[in-house]
Design a protein around this motif. Sequence first.
Motif, PDB file in Angstrom:
ATOM      1  N   ALA A 543       0.729  -1.540  -0.485  1.00  0.00           N
ATOM      2  CA  ALA A 543      -0.154   0.243   0.153  1.00  0.00           C
ATOM      3  C   ALA A 543       0.926   1.270  -0.260  1.00  0.00           C
ATOM      4  O   ALA A 543       0.781   2.385  -0.632  1.00  0.00           O
ATOM      5  CB  ALA A 543      -0.858  -0.205   0.832  1.00  0.00           C
ATOM      6  N   ILE A 544       1.806   1.434   1.027  1.00  0.00           N
ATOM      7  CA  ILE A 544       2.777   2.651   1.131  1.00  0.00           C
ATOM      8  C   ILE A 544       3.169   2.690  -0.429  1.00  0.00           C
ATOM      9  O   ILE A 544       3.185   3.981  -0.897  1.00  0.00           O
ATOM     10  CB  ILE A 544       3.764   2.362   2.034  1.00  0.00           C
ATOM     11  CG1 ILE A 544       3.671   2.114   3.168  1.00  0.00           C
ATOM     12  CG2 ILE A 544       5.411   3.350   1.945  1.00  0.00           C
ATOM     13  CD1 ILE A 544       3.732   1.992   4.108  1.00  0.00           C
ATOM     14  N   LYS A 545       3.772   1.443  -1.132  1.00  0.00           N
ATOM     15  CA  LYS A 545       4.380   1.641  -2.713  1.00  0.00           C
ATOM     16  C   LYS A 545       4.109   2.287  -3.680  1.00  0.00           C
ATOM     17  O   LYS A 545       4.358   2.990  -3.932  1.00  0.00           O
ATOM     18  CB  LYS A 545       4.782   0.054  -2.807  1.00  0.00           C
ATOM     19  CG  LYS A 545       5.946  -0.311  -3.947  1.00  0.00           C
ATOM     20  CD  LYS A 545       6.173  -1.304  -4.143  1.00  0.00           C
ATOM     21  CE  LYS A 545       7.073  -1.647  -5.468  1.00  0.00           C
ATOM     22  NZ  LYS A 545       7.507  -3.122  -6.214  1.00  0.00           N
ATOM     23  N   LEU A 546       2.375   1.202  -3.365  1.00  0.00           N
ATOM     24  CA  LEU A 546       1.133   2.189  -4.423  1.00  0.00           C
ATOM     25  C   LEU A 546       1.101   4.111  -4.681  1.00  0.00           C
ATOM     26  O   LEU A 546       0.852   4.347  -5.080  1.00  0.00           O
ATOM     27  CB  LEU A 546       0.056   1.220  -3.977  1.00  0.00           C
ATOM     28  CG  LEU A 546      -0.003   0.235  -4.939  1.00  0.00           C
ATOM     29  CD1 LEU A 546      -1.465  -1.003  -4.621  1.00  0.00           C
ATOM     30  CD2 LEU A 546       0.251   0.063  -6.391  1.00  0.00           C
ATOM     31  N   ALA A 547       0.873   4.284  -2.559  1.00  0.00           N
ATOM     32  CA  ALA A 547       0.875   5.709  -2.584  1.00  0.00           C
ATOM     33  C   ALA A 547       2.352   6.163  -3.307  1.00  0.00           C
ATOM     34  O   ALA A 547       1.545   7.949  -3.516  1.00  0.00           O
ATOM     35  CB  ALA A 547       0.653   5.720  -1.448  1.00  0.00           C
ATOM     36  N   ASN A 548       2.737   6.082  -2.770  1.00  0.00           N
ATOM     37  CA  ASN A 548       4.571   6.884  -3.214  1.00  0.00           C
ATOM     38  C   ASN A 548       4.868   6.686  -4.878  1.00  0.00           C
ATOM     39  O   ASN A 548       5.236   7.937  -5.286  1.00  0.00           O
ATOM     40  CB  ASN A 548       5.755   5.975  -2.865  1.00  0.00           C
ATOM     41  CG  ASN A 548       5.773   6.202  -1.280  1.00  0.00           C
ATOM     42  OD1 ASN A 548       5.320   7.273  -0.391  1.00  0.00           O
ATOM     43  ND2 ASN A 548       6.969   4.910  -0.395  1.00  0.00           N
ATOM     44  N   LEU A 549       3.906   5.941  -5.544  1.00  0.00           N
ATOM     45  CA  LEU A 549       4.350   5.444  -7.015  1.00  0.00           C
ATOM     46  C   LEU A 549       3.424   7.157  -6.808  1.00  0.00           C
ATOM     47  O   LEU A 549       3.688   7.737  -8.205  1.00  0.00           O
ATOM     48  CB  LEU A 549       3.288   4.464  -7.242  1.00  0.00           C
ATOM     49  CG  LEU A 549       4.624   2.996  -7.778  1.00  0.00           C
ATOM     50  CD1 LEU A 549       4.421   2.329  -7.835  1.00  0.00           C
ATOM     51  CD2 LEU A 549       5.722   3.562  -8.885  1.00  0.00           C
TER      52      LEU A 549
END
Length: 622
Positions: A543-549
């Motif tokens: 989820a964090i990775k997707l938010a950062n993207l």
Amino acid sequence: MSHSQAESVIKNIIREIGQECAMKGQTVSETLVAFMVKAVVLDPRNEFNVDRTLTKNDVQKLIKLCVSRLLDAVNPSLDTIKMQVYFDMNYTNRVELLNEQHRVLEARLAPVSREITDNRARTREELESIYRKIVSYVLLRSGLGSPTDIKVVREATAALQSVFPQTELGVFLSLSKKDKERQLKELTMIVTGIRLFNKDCGKGGEGIDDLPAILNEAIPAATQPIDAELRASQDLAYRYTAVLEMMRESPHRNIEARLSMLKEALFNVRQHEAFLCIILSDVITCAQEVEMMDKQFAAQIEQLKNTVQAKSAVPTSQVFPIFLALANLWTSFQDEILLLSFLTNLTGSLQQFLGIHAQLFPDDVMESLLEGVTVKSDEQRIKETMGIKVNVSDFKEQEWLFPETTANFDQLLIQYRGFCAHTLAEKDGLLLPGNPAIGILKHKEKYYTFSSKESAYVFAQNPDMFIQLIGEKAKECAELIQLLELHHQFESLAPHSQVRSGDKRSVKPITKCDSSTQTDTHILPPTIVKSYEWNEWELRRKAIKLANLRRKLTHSVQTNLSHMRRDDSTQVYLLKDFGTQTKLDNSSNVPKPQIFLAGLRGGSTSTTCMVKVNLTRAVDET
């Protein structure tokens, strides 16, 4: 003539034959006379036409022939027919015998039961009287001791009072008749169970015989004489067969006159052997049942001991079912005693039909006939032909069954009681045991065995002809109809027991063959979802990775290395090969081009000056 008139005529004939035999000092049963009438009419030698009505002369001739055959004192054929009729009328299978015995017991107990169920007792004396009658009923029904023995009566009364005190009589008398009868039977079984348990504990059991111990001694004692008789009949059969075979091979010897008598004697002992095998099979079943019941009885007693364990009071729901089970087992022990007694008596009764052998063929006569002859047993004959098999490829239309390719090979109902079908027809009624291992021929849903490969081949060429020959032989010797089980050909002479029970049913063969199957490891496509994740920390990381993207940009650049590196493909038509053929085969050599370029590398001048020099030779110079 109508059917009822024909029946009346036959009954009169049977009655008249019976009276004539009785006047000459021979008592014969109606069943035997009826069988003899049918046998005489069937025999083609007597020239009776079954399709037309019997004339007065025919009736007189029939009566005369039947009487003469029934009064023939030295006739193995008559003895065999008498044996068959006797066995048919007296033998009963275990289920029917026990059902009949239970019906007889119910009929005998019916008056005692009615005295109890129809009673309208009011006074104290009447109630005491009816209670005593219930005790007598319990003793009579269970068969555990005599109702006149005071010790037995006391013990049974004590056992009854523990489950049915006299104070309960009022409730009992208010029940309907059916409920009273049902409760009487149940009380009998519970009292029986209590008394059997007390006997095992050494606290009672007055007048109760130890049936399991009696049976364990009686069964071997009953089996031994039956075995001995069976062996004696088989030995006689083997000797008669050997003599008959010898007479077939050397007809010049002066013994042809005895040929038919020998055959009839052989039929007699073979029939006796067949009946003894049935009886022995029933005795073996008795032994197996007793062995199983012994274990069950011991287990029930052990369970009851564990339940009671010297307790002063035990719930009836725990012990009553065990008492009932004990009573049922004891009834089964009584049934087995009855069966064993019946089978032993029947074996003894068959002896009366065998006296003819010692009279016609005493030991000294048989020894002279058997001089130089090898006597072979059925087992020896079968052993001689082991390993020999019919070659199936020699037969296009017939179906053969073998032990290795048929699952229920041993249960197939073989025609002619397992005797060789070809020898029976070809050698005028000689009975040789068939060997199923040679191959069983299946013809019109019936199965035939043979004593040799040669016999099998000859029979298979024309089975219907040989079957008809055996049928014709059976018309002359009526005892063969039951001995060879030909009732499907002669329905009118089927034994009463066979018509009644119809217990022999044809078993269809279950043929088997070698086969194999292959199953794919994974038939269905995999349903594993690779993207599934159960770990919440891993989900959080994604989820964090997707938010950062969302806050990042994607750039792409093309470098010198990646330039012109994409994959591409083109579709082409391949060149076709062509060839021509000419009358003249010739060849030519084309000059090799030689063109040179000079001045490309530069020189002293500032501009490049290229010079093209063509040194290729002319075609005509090559």
